[in-house]
Every structure is written in structure tokens, then in C-alpha cells.
Motif scaffolding. Structure first.
Motif: not given
Lengths: 116, 832
Positions: B29-34, B84-91, B93-104
Motif C-alpha cells: 500500500v502507498d503510504i505518505t505521512v505529512i 479538498d474532499r471533492g478532488k480527494k487532495q490536500v494542500e 503550507d508549502l503549497h504542495r498538493r497530495f492525492d489520497y484514496d483514504n485520508l487518516v
């Protein structure tokens, strides 16, 4: 009262400090240990040399030491401990070795064979 | 869930626990932590240890490298500011965007600072992160007094920190008593009076209205009752608030006291967004402890894998030391259930207070409070979480037992299913299984089961359980070598080395009690040999030697000895072979070829040993140390001198190694082998030291073992030249001799060595401990001072005198009897 019959078995030169030797007295193998208990006090012990558990005459070759204040020898074969004072086996309550009175007469080590 | 993108916001204890669990559950599974904090997750529960000298690295639960190894993408020091729940994306403070299928969401909480005018003045702090503590520490260096606002659990912890920074410390509490969320009035008073005896001033029912800063930088606190307090610094620790700032913008529902509202599956009102830990509100409740957060993480891991785990509330019991005072609360400690009954015990002399809360029928323990003495915490906790039936007089559990001893259940009485570690959900059964499977210390069990690696509250219980289980399995718990020395073998070894002790008597006199025994004496004899290499049958060493060393032969079952001359590398000339045959024949010795490429002659009586050895030594043999905890043999295949596959001279190397290390006394026997090619005919990988030839040199393997618990040796280094090979073996063997336990083979030694083979490499190859030279020199000394023990024995009349069965007779031991079988003698079976 039976008369105590002291046998001269060896001299102090045959003894090894904190270890055992074996003597033969009237067909009986006896292990003699010369243990330094304090800085000045040495004590002699005489017990049967035959280890009834391993069925071999090897106890004089065991390592001596103390376990909870009892002076003991460990059988070199299966390592049971025998109380040098009483002959009691520490691991098996039904095993107890013969012991004999032992004393020093000048340089001669003597064992009394007819009492226990 | 494989292939899905899981995005975790927050890298606190719970967020970290979640990603590790998830990864161990699914490798793909693809895991990203911010995470907003600049450093990866650390142990916030023990944050105050920072003031005891622990560094950020000590507190760290993970590292960036470890995340890389786990294939977890981590962006730290970066904060998610928009979902952004519609696009399933977060932004961020460094103005970077990350996609997700599930957000925890594991955003945790922040310290609550009451809305007081001047609360942001210089000299005001919060107590939440490593950075906060760093700032408090720096400021305190120039301060003499400090005030903590908040008399709860965290406030008292902060007060302890200020006190330890040598500040005159005050605690300001708005409520009538300390820790009013957990403690009843009497418990709070007991705690307060104890804290005040320590010099910390507690002010309850105080409402701070304003903080003024003077020109000298001091702070004046004004209270609603008109009083004032002047101080140098103020720490706010008045509770936590969930970090839920993302909720409004993303239209996620919030609880009455804040927090993302989640269902029992930890889902928010958006089914693809979960919340766990202190930022989540379950039935409007925030769980401000780590254990419930971990349970929520487990739930989400299960849910993502279509599992069925649900969050069913959590045990909020806690045990801690506040300013050195033990405080424990268990279950429903305030007795919120309507018809509960309470039992109190208060002891003003010892400043302790205990209370039990039971159900109306007095059969079940619902909760408990302990102040001043929490020694019964674990067991009372077990009564609550495992619903163990109470004794007919429950008060006996908290009343002092006048007759001594305890009225409580022992760990033995707990059911197998009892949960010991509630942070990691580890049962008694699981812990016992871990001990049985070979984890013989709390540390190992911790590593195996994760028990007690959360809040650590169950540590005493865990220790108890491990010790009981070890006792049940008959495994020695103490690391003391025996009753005569309160030291492990390694400690004794260091004492012998540092104090240059040369006799057992001296060691016993300085550091031991009693007369010694068959455990410590041979162990010390071995250490003395490693240091001074004196003849083991010198008078002062003689009584220390184990059965076999005493007569330099292996004692067999009937008290006779066997004789194994050294045959280095298994290479033997026909002339020598003939001598062995002649000696065996002359003395009527049972003859057998051993597994180590030597010849064993059995059935020699004590008085025969010197004459047998005289013959052997005259023919050029040496003792084989088959009787010693020492190097036995270096087995070899025939190597490239004869074998068409061989690539190196394995026999030559084996002979060299055997001659180098012969006589080396060690914690246990050492076996080696050298194979001439990768076909490995010498079975080097089952030896303590295995050497296998390569085209370019030698591969070195260590810590293999045959016998009862076979273990393959581990590859230590590759393609070594002769010189480096020998250097590494020198260092490894000497390090083993120094640090292993008595009768510990290299295999077990390496398994127990913290850091394992990598650590050993760092010591031997990289010389991390700056020991290499010393180890080599010690080995060189031993090699140089080697002498064949049998040769020196037969040359010494005083020693020879001991090779008699009776000192007063030349009779033979008549208990030794032989019979014949297959053309040779063997011991007769002795009748009882």
C-alpha cells in the motif's frame, strides 16, 4: 563403648588445599578434603569416595565449595552436591554417604574407621 | 487495499503507530505521512525525561531512514492547511498538493491556554513538544521562580520539571482540588499536602485574570480574588484541545468539546476520511491517552483491509509519578455509576490514600484510586479490566495486611486471557508463550510482543510474569554467576582484568562470599587462563578445574578417562597413526574416530595417564584440549592441493589456525573448520568460526553451531587475505572470551549481543570500541605463552604425584570393571 581405632592414612604433604585426595583403608575408599574455612582455620573431612549416583569412585576429584553455608563437594560426573559434614546429598534426600572422624596428629592424617 | 494511496496527516505517537501497523499489514500500500513538527515521531509520554538528560534522539520512535526502509514517504515540518474532499487532495503550507484514496487524520492536540490578557507575554510557555521544553530549559537558566497554570496531570508534570530546574515553583489551579478530572476531593487533598511538603506551593480555586510584565522582565499574575503573584516565567498546562482546525473548511463534523466526530469505525462523516488519537471525538469524548489512540489506529488498519474491528471505548486507567508521588486511577475511579459502593483507606502518617469503587453487590471492582502507594495498581487494574470476582471483603484489597504479605492476587492467578499491556493489547498468554519460545528477559519479551513499550505502566507486572514463567521453566533469572559472586561472567572478567587478579582466592576475598562452588571456580579458572595463561594444574588453580581439566582428559561414565591428541586440521602421518595404534593396543584402550577428524582412546585409569602421554609426546603429539572449554579442532577438507575443485589450501590454513588458537580457554568450547571451495565439505557453516575459500581469498563465517540447537553461521566478511582473516578471527575470539556468559556458545552469544552481527562487525572491522589493538595484543600474548599442558605435566614430578587413585596405596580402583565387545573393551554395567 567401642574403642576408636585411628588409622594413619597419609601425611599433610599429600593433602591439596581446597581439593580432595583418595585413600584406601581396609578396602574402603575414602575421599579426604582439606578446606580453608577462614583465613586461618583449615578443616579436614572424610567421606565415601564412591558416588552412588554415577556408581563410580570419583568424589575425591570433585570441586569443593559452599552452598548456603554448607561445605560441599560436587560429583565430577553428574554434579550432585554432597555435604562434607554429614554426607547428605543436597539434590536427592534419600542419598547419604558414609563419613568418618578425621584428625591431624602432628603431620599425620588419621581416620577413625569403626564409628560414623 | 494494495496500491491505494493512504495519506496520514500528523506524525505523533498515534500517527506513527498507525503507519507502522499499516505497513506490517500490507507491504504494497502507498503510504505518505505529512507532519507539522520538524522531527519524526517521538515518545511524548516520556517527554519530561528530556530534562533528565534524554535527547531528542533518545525519545525518537523512528527515523527518516527507517521510514525510507519501510517505503513510507514522509514530509516533516510541513503542515496540511486544506482538504479538498471533492478532488480527494490536500494542500500544505508549502503549497504542495497530495492525492489520497483514504485520508487518516492524526493531528493530535494542542495545549489549552486560557484566554487571559497578557498570556502571550515573553516568559509564558506551553508544555507539549521537544521544542517547547528546549525553550523552557533555556529561559529557566536565568530565572529563579516559575508558575504552572493547571493542576491536572500534565500541569503537575510541568511543575516537576520546573522544580528540577531549581525554580521556586507554584501551581495555580482553577478547580477546588488537584487533578479533579481523575481524583476525588480526599485524594486530591492527600496529593496536595504531599506536594507541598516538597516545597511546591499549590494555589487552588484561583482564576488568573491578567498577566503584566514589568520593566525588569518579571511577570505579575493578577487573580480574580484580588491577590497577585510575581514570577519569572509561566508555563500553561491547563489541558489539551483537539487539533481540528481542518474540520470547518472541509465540512467535517466536530464534537461538543471539539475533535473530528467519528463512528466506531473511526470514520468521519466523509467515509474516506478517518480520524484517530486525540483529534478524534467518539460519542463526544476525547481520549487524551496513548493507548486508546493506538486502539483507534488498529481499528483503521483493520477497516482499510475490510476487517471488522471496532472502537469500543477505552480504559483510561493511569499510573504515574507526579513530583515523585505515586498516583494511580483505575477504571471508574470517581464512581460515576449510580449505585456503586466505595471503600476508603487513608493513612496520614504515610500520606497514602486508597479507594475502591465496586458495584452494588460488591462482586465486581469498577474503579480505584491510589495516592502515595501504587504498588497494588497492576493487580487492581487486572480486577477491573478482566472482571475478576472480588473476595467477600473487598476492603481487604486496600487495607494493610497486619500479618505481612499481600491480600492481592498474584500474577499466577490471572486468567491466561488477561490483558497485561493495554497499550499494545498483549495478553498474559502471549507473554508466557514468548518466554517459552526463548525470550528470557523483559527486554527480549518486550521486543517480541511489544508489551510495555507504550506507556510502560505494566512494566512491573510484565517483569513479574516473565520471572514467574522463567522460574516455572527452571531458568535462572539473575545474571549473577552463582551465590558466591553478585556479578555476571562478563563483570567478573572485567574485575579480573582491571584489578589484575591472579588467583581465585584473591577474587573471592575481594568480591565474593562463601567458598565458591563448581560453577564459579571453573569459570574463574578460565578467566585467569585468558589473562595469565598459567598452567591450570598449578597448586592455586588445581582445585578450580572442572572434572576433565583436572586430569587433562575427558572423564567417562566409570571414572576412567579418554585421550584425544591434537591432529591439526585432521592431517596425520602414517608414523603417528601407527603410534596411536600401538599405544592403544599396549594400554588396551577402546579406540574410536571422532567427528572432528581425530582419534579418541578410551578407558585409561588415572595412574596410566602420564605413561600414555609420555609415549604420545615422545612421538610428537600434543594435548588436544578435548577436555577443555577451549579451541577443539579446525576441521578441513583436503583443499586445492589434491581436490580438483579446491581453490585454496584449506588444510594449510586449518593447521595454521589450529596451531594459533590451540590452548585458548574460552566461555565454552570453540570449533572451527576451513573448506577449500564453495562445496563446503568441511561443514564450516556449522562451526563457531567457519572459513570458506573463494577465488580471491576467504569468506569468514561466525557463530554457527551443531549439537542440540543447530544454527548456521552468519557471513561476517568476504574475500579476505590471510592476514586480515587471522586478524579478524583474533578480535572476534577475544571479544567473545571477554563478553560471553559462562557456558555460552558463540551462537547464543551473538544472538544475545545487542545489535547482533552488525554490532560485532562494527567492533571488529570498524573498531568502534577502540578495542582492536588490545584484543589482538591479548591474543598474541596467549599464542606466545602457549605450552602443551601434558608436556609440562609429565616434566613436573609434583604434578605427576597427583595422578594416582590412592595417595597411600598402589592398588587400582577396584570399582572399575570392563567387559569386551566387538573386539574391544567397554565399561561393565554396574549393578546397584
Amino acid at each position: 563403648m567401642s574403642r576408636t581405632n585411628w588409622h594413619r592414612v597419609c601425611t599433610t604433604r599429600d593433602l591439596i588445599l581446597d581439593a580432595g585426595i583418595c585413600v584406601l583403608v581396609e578396602d574402603q575408599q575414602i575421599a579426604i578434603f582439606n578446606i580453608e574455612l577462614g583465613t586461618t582455620e583449615n578443616k579436614l573431612y572424610a567421606i565415601d569416595n564412591f558416588d552412588p549416583i554415577s556408581k563410580a569412585a570419583v568424589l575425591s576429584r570433585g570441586i569443593v565449595g559452599s552452598i548456603q553455608n554448607r561445605v560441599v563437594v560436587a560429583s565430577p560426573l553428574y554434579k550432585q552436591h554432597f555435604d562434607l559434614e554429614t554426607g547428605q546429598c543436597l539434590e536427592q534426600s534419600d542419598v547419604k554417604l558414609l563419613t568418618w572422624p578425621i584428625r591431624l596428629n602432628e603431620d599425620t592424617v588419621e581416620i577413625a574407621l569403626d564409628s560414623q | 487495499m494494495s496500491g491505494e494511496k493512504i495519506l496520514v496527516v500528523g506524525n505523533g505517537m498515534v500517527g506513527h503507530y498507525f503507519v507502522e501497523k499499516l505497513r506490517s499489514h500490507d507491504a504494497n500500500v502507498d503510504i505518505t505521512v505529512i507532519g507539522a513538527e520538524p522531527r519524526p515521531a517521538y515518545d511524548r509520554v516520556h517527554l519530561s525525561s528530556f530534562f533528565d538528560g534524554l535527547t531528542a534522539a533518545d525519545l525518537a520512535l523512528t527515523t527518516r531512514e527507517h521510514y525510507k526502509e519501510l517505503n513510507i514517504e514522509a514530509h516533516l515540518g510541513e503542515q496540511v492547511v486544506h482538504i479538498d474532499r471533492g478532488k480527494k487532495q490536500v494542500e500544505t503550507d508549502l503549497h504542495r498538493r497530495f492525492d489520497y484514496d483514504n485520508l487518516v487524520l492524526a493531528t493530535g492536540s494542542y495545549p489549552f491556554v486560557p484566554p487571559i490578557e497578557g498570556a502571550d507575554t515573553k516568559g509564558c510557555f506551553v508544555y507539549r513538544t521537544i521544542d517547547d521544553l528546549g525553550e523552557i530549559y533555556a529561559f529557566a537558566q536565568h530565572a529563579s521562580s516559575g508558575v504552572v497554570v493547571g493542576g491536572g496531570l500534565l500541569g503537575l508534570e510541568a511543575a516537576n520539571a520546573l522544580k528540577n530546574l531549581n525554580l521556586k515553583t507554584h501551581v495555580i489551579e482553577f478547580a477546588p482540588g488537584l487533578m479533579n478530572v481523575q481524583l476525588n476531593r480526599v485524594a486530591g487533598e492527600t496529593l496536595q499536602s504531599e506536594i507541598e511538603t516538597l516545597g511546591v506551593q499549590v494555589h487552588t480555586e484561583k482564576n488568573t485574570t491578567r498577566i503584566n510584565s514589568s520593566t525588569e522582565g518579571r511577570l505579575t499574575m493578577e487573580f480574580s480574588d484580588g491577590e497577585e503573584l510575581v514570577t519569572d516565567m509561566i508555563v500553561f498546562s491547563a489541558g489539551i484541545r483537539p487539533h481540528d482546525s481542518l474540520a470547518d473548511q472541509a465540512e467535517l463534523e466536530k464534537g461538543i468539546r471539539g475533535g473530528f466526530i467519528v463512528n466506531s469505525e473511526c470514520q468521519t462523516n466523509d467515509r474516506d476520511i478517518y480520524a484517530i488519537g486525540e483529534c478524534a471525538a467518539v460519542s463526544n469524548q476525547i481520549f487524551g491517552l496513548v493507548a486508546p489512540g493506538y486502539r483507534m489506529a488498529d481499528v483503521v488498519v483493520s477497516q482499510l483491509a475490510d476487517g471488522t474491528l471496532h472502537f469500543k471505548g477505552a480504559d483510561m486507567s493511569t499510573k504515574l509519578k507526579l513530583l515523585g508521588i505515586d498516583v494511580g486511577t483505575i477504571g471508574d475511579s470517581l464512581g460515576r455509576v449510580s449505585d456503586s459502593l466505595k471503600f476508603d483507606y487513608k493513612d496520614e502518617r504515610n500520606q497514602t490514600y486508597k479507594q475502591l469503587v465496586t458495584d452494588a453487590s460488591c462482586t465486581k471492582l469498577l474503579g480505584a484510586t491510589l495516592v502515595g502507594d501504587t504498588s497494588d495498581y497492576e493487580i487492581l487494574h487486572q480486577y477491573v479490566i478482566n472482571e475478576i470476582a472480588l473476595p467477600s471483603q473487598p476492603e481487604s484489597l486496600i487495607l494493610p495486611n497486619i500479618n505481612g504479605g499481600s491480600n492481592l492476587l498474584g500474577v499466577d492467578a490471572l486468567p491466561a486471557s488477561a490483558i497485561i499491556c493495554s497499550c499494545h493489547n498483549v495478553s498474559k498468554e502471549r507473554i508466557e508463550a514468548s518466554v517459552s519460545s526463548g525470550c528470557h528477559s523483559v527486554l527480549e519479551v518486550k521486543g517480541d510482543t511489544a508489551a510495555s513499550s507504550g506507556c510502560g505502566g505494566c512494566a512491573p507486572l510484565l517483569q513479574n510474569l516473565v520471572e514467574n514463567k522463567l522460574a516455572e521453566l527452571n531458568i535462572e533469572v539473575s545474571n549473577a554467576i552463582c551465590e558466591h559472586f553478585p556479578f555476571s561472567r562478563q563483570e567478573l572478567y572485567d574485575i579480573v582484568r582491571v584489578e589484575e587478579i591472579r588467583t581465585f582466592k584473591d577474587l573471592l576475598h575481594r568480591h565474593g562470599t562463601g567458598l565458591g562452588c563448581d560453577i564459579c571456580k571453573p569459570a574463574v579458572a578460565s578467566m585467569l587462563a585468558s589473562h595469565w595463561n598459567e598452567h591450570i594444574l598449578k597448586d592455586q588453580h588445581r582445585g578450580l578445574q572442572d572434572t576433565n581439566d583436572l586430569y587433562l582428559g575427558n572423564m567417562q561414565k566409570n571414572g576412567t578417562y579418554s585421550i584425544v591428541p591434537r591432529v591439526p586440521g585432521g592431517e596425520i602421518t602414517p608414523e603417528k597413526l601407527i603410534v596411536l595404534g600401538q599405544v592403544a593396543k599396549e594400554f588396551d584402550l577402546y579406540t574410536k574416530i571422532t567427528g572432528a577428524q581425530r582419534i579418541d582412546l578410551f578407558g585409561a585409569e588415572v595412574h596410566q595417564l602420564p605413561s600414555i602421554w609420555k609415549r604420545l609426546i615422545d612421538a610428537g603429539f600434543e594435548t588436544g584440549h578435548a577436555y577443555g572449554k577451549a579451541l577443539r579442532t579446525v576441521k578441513s577438507c583436503v583443499g586445492n592441493t589434491w581436490c580438483r575443485y579446491g581453490v585454496q589450501d584449506s588444510v594449510g590454513m586449518a593447521i595454521y589456525l589450529e596451531n594459533r588458537y590451540k590452548g585458548l580457554r574460552s566461555p565454552h568450547k570453540i570449533k572451527m573448520a576451513v573448506s577449500g571451495c564453495t562445496r563446503e565439505c568441511a561443514e564450516a557453516q556449522s562451526k563457531d568460526v567457519g572459513v570458506i575459500a573463494t577465488e580471491k581469498g576467504w569468506n569468514l563465517f561466525v557463530a554457527g553451531n551443531g549439537g542440540m540447537r543447530p544454527r548456521h553461521a552468519e557471513l561476517f566478511a568476504t574475500d579476505l587475505d590471510d592476514e586480515t582473516l587471522v586478524k579478524y578471527i583474533d578480535r572476534i575470539l577475544m571479544f567473545y572470551v571477554r563478553t560471553a556468559d559462562r557456558l555460552q556458545r558463540t551462537s547464543v552469544w551473538l544472538e544475545k549481543l545487542e545489535g547482533g552481527i552488525d554490532y560485532l562487525k562494527s567492533v571488529v572491522i570498524e573498531d568502534r570500541l577502540h578495542l582492536a589493538q588490545e584484543l589482538e595484543e591479548q591474543m598474541e600474548m596467549l599464542v606466545d605463552s602457549y605450552a602443551c599442558e601434558w608436556k609440562t605435566t609429565i616434566e613436573d614430578p609434583a604434578k605427576l604425584k597427583r595422578f594416582r587413585h590412592f595417595v597411600n596405596s598402589d592398588e587400582k580402583d577396584n570399582t572399575i570393571q570392563f567387559v569386551r565387545e566387538r573386539g574391544q573393551k567397554r565399561p561393565a554395567i554396574v549393578e546397584a
